[in-house]
Write a protein that holds these residues in place. Structure first.
Motif, PDB file in Angstrom:
ATOM      1  N   PHE A 167       0.801  -1.281  -0.130  1.00  0.00           N
ATOM      2  CA  PHE A 167      -0.080  -0.060   0.067  1.00  0.00           C
ATOM      3  C   PHE A 167       0.796   1.204   0.058  1.00  0.00           C
ATOM      4  CE2 PHE A 167      -3.552   2.330   2.132  1.00  0.00           C
ATOM      5  CZ  PHE A 167      -4.462   2.497   0.738  1.00  0.00           C
ATOM      6  N   SER A 168       2.141   1.110   0.389  1.00  0.00           N
ATOM      7  CA  SER A 168       2.747   2.285   0.298  1.00  0.00           C
ATOM      8  C   SER A 168       3.976   2.325  -0.897  1.00  0.00           C
ATOM      9  CB  SER A 168       3.914   2.378   1.654  1.00  0.00           C
ATOM     10  OG  SER A 168       4.648   1.152   1.857  1.00  0.00           O
ATOM     11  N   ALA A 183       3.944   5.388  -3.144  1.00  0.00           N
ATOM     12  CA  ALA A 183       4.174   6.774  -2.438  1.00  0.00           C
ATOM     13  C   ALA A 183       5.542   6.732  -2.011  1.00  0.00           C
ATOM     14  CB  ALA A 183       3.595   6.804  -1.121  1.00  0.00           C
ATOM     15  N   ARG A 224       7.812  -0.921  -6.144  1.00  0.00           N
ATOM     16  CA  ARG A 224       6.686  -0.287  -7.011  1.00  0.00           C
ATOM     17  C   ARG A 224       6.612  -1.104  -8.199  1.00  0.00           C
ATOM     18  NH1 ARG A 224       3.035   0.412  -9.629  1.00  0.00           N
ATOM     19  NH2 ARG A 224       2.016   2.453 -10.458  1.00  0.00           N
ATOM     20  N   ARG A 244       4.514  -4.583  -6.797  1.00  0.00           N
ATOM     21  CA  ARG A 244       3.479  -4.181  -5.571  1.00  0.00           C
ATOM     22  C   ARG A 244       2.450  -5.036  -5.957  1.00  0.00           C
ATOM     23  NH1 ARG A 244       0.156   1.476  -6.140  1.00  0.00           N
ATOM     24  NH2 ARG A 244      -0.019   0.526  -8.214  1.00  0.00           N
ATOM     25  N   LEU A 268      -8.073   1.390  -3.729  1.00  0.00           N
ATOM     26  CA  LEU A 268      -8.053   2.665  -2.836  1.00  0.00           C
ATOM     27  C   LEU A 268      -9.036   2.645  -1.560  1.00  0.00           C
ATOM     28  CD1 LEU A 268      -6.774   5.482  -2.382  1.00  0.00           C
ATOM     29  CD2 LEU A 268      -8.616   6.583  -3.308  1.00  0.00           C
ATOM     30  N   TYR A 313      -7.754   1.571   2.023  1.00  0.00           N
ATOM     31  CA  TYR A 313      -7.765   2.363   3.298  1.00  0.00           C
ATOM     32  C   TYR A 313      -8.724   1.535   4.408  1.00  0.00           C
ATOM     33  CZ  TYR A 313      -5.519   6.614   1.738  1.00  0.00           C
ATOM     34  OH  TYR A 313      -4.552   7.506   1.436  1.00  0.00           O
ATOM     35  N   VAL A 346       2.454   4.563   6.995  1.00  0.00           N
ATOM     36  CA  VAL A 346       1.845   4.169   5.502  1.00  0.00           C
ATOM     37  C   VAL A 346       0.826   5.439   5.277  1.00  0.00           C
ATOM     38  CG1 VAL A 346       0.456   2.844   4.099  1.00  0.00           C
ATOM     39  CG2 VAL A 346       2.473   1.768   5.499  1.00  0.00           C
ATOM     40  N   ARG A 355       1.427   8.142   2.133  1.00  0.00           N
ATOM     41  CA  ARG A 355       0.448   8.359   0.933  1.00  0.00           C
ATOM     42  C   ARG A 355      -0.219   9.751   1.082  1.00  0.00           C
ATOM     43  NH1 ARG A 355      -1.608   3.910  -1.867  1.00  0.00           N
ATOM     44  NH2 ARG A 355      -3.583   5.279  -2.227  1.00  0.00           N
ATOM     45  N   ARG A 356      -0.488  10.258   2.268  1.00  0.00           N
ATOM     46  CA  ARG A 356      -1.109  11.744   2.115  1.00  0.00           C
ATOM     47  C   ARG A 356      -0.156  12.722   1.633  1.00  0.00           C
ATOM     48  NH1 ARG A 356      -5.911  11.240   1.706  1.00  0.00           N
ATOM     49  NH2 ARG A 356      -6.027  13.613   2.142  1.00  0.00           N
ATOM     50  N   ALA A 413       2.652  12.019  -0.203  1.00  0.00           N
ATOM     51  CA  ALA A 413       2.801  11.713  -1.939  1.00  0.00           C
ATOM     52  C   ALA A 413       1.437  12.457  -2.597  1.00  0.00           C
ATOM     53  CB  ALA A 413       2.522  10.439  -2.224  1.00  0.00           C
ATOM     54  N   MET A 414       0.443  12.546  -2.083  1.00  0.00           N
ATOM     55  CA  MET A 414      -0.690  13.067  -2.728  1.00  0.00           C
ATOM     56  C   MET A 414      -0.544  14.771  -2.964  1.00  0.00           C
ATOM     57  SD  MET A 414      -3.809  10.679  -1.604  1.00  0.00           S
ATOM     58  CE  MET A 414      -5.006  11.936  -2.130  1.00  0.00           C
TER      59      MET A 414
END
Length: 204
Positions: free
Chosen positions: A57-58, A61, A75, A78, A151, A155, A185, A189-190, A192-193
């Motif tokens: 999940f990471s 990111a 990546r 994944r 997604l 989460y 994680v 993700r936050r 990276a967004m």
């Protein structure tokens, strides 16, 4: 080069999944395949599932924020790490079923209606996400639906892991350590967004 191929794609999945299965059998066998051994397998696979989930999940990111050989490998693989997570949780489910059969009273004391409901939803997401980890099934549901499923499912599973490990903290404070990778994680993700993080990737 041949050695590297064992750590790529479906060969990576086969290697990891067979290792998890062998270790689970060995752990159960240490206690004569009795209830204690089965419960040890439940704990072991809960932790391997946590690790594999966090890696999968990471992955995007990490590759965006810290591009290097390892994050690019993660990546690139994944999908296979994610399917290995599903395999780990499948072994986890088999161990839980064995626990229920071997010790119905202990199983009833360790579970609740809430665990059935929220755990069931989690497994439904795992099955759906694993089933759409193949090119044909991913193409069948479309890119938009695929992204939404993975997604939302990701989460939800992050939240479920937090609850599952977090509820044990009052009795075993060391379980708080398992929340660290989950929070990390979420934070990765936050970050990276954020537009600033994504700008270099677009520019490249």
């Amino acid at each position: 080069m041949p050695t590297q191929k064992w750590f790529e794609g479906w060969r990576l999945f086969a290697l990891l999944a067979l290792t998890l299965l062998a270790m689970s059998i060995w752990i159960a066998g240490m206690r004569g395949f009795e209830v204690d051994g089965v419960r040890m397998v439940i704990r072991f696979t809960a932790r391997t599932s946590l690790l594999l989930f966090c890696l999968a999940f990471s992955a995007a990111a990490l590759a965006l924020l810290w591009p290097n050989a390892w994050t690019r490998w993660l990546r690139r693989n994944r999908r296979y790490v994610g399917v290995t997570f599903a395999a780990s949780h499948a072994i986890h489910a088999v161990a839980i079923l064995a626990f229920a059969v071997m010790d119905p009273i202990g199983y009833a004391a360790a579970t609740s209606i809430a665990s059935y409901i929220f755990g069931g939803i989690g497994y439904a997401f795992i099955v759906a996400m694993a089933a759409t980890s193949f090119d044909r099934t991913a193409a069948a549901i479309g890119a938009r639906a695929w992204r939404r499923l993975h997604l939302v499912g990701g989460y939800y599973l992050l939240f479920q892991f937090m609850v599952s490990f977090g509820k044990r903290i009052p009795d075993m404070p060391l379980y708080a350590l398992f929340l660290i990778p989950l929070v990390a994680v979420f934070a990765l993700r936050r970050i990276a967004m954020a537009p600033r993080a994504q700008a270099p990737a677009r520019a490249g």
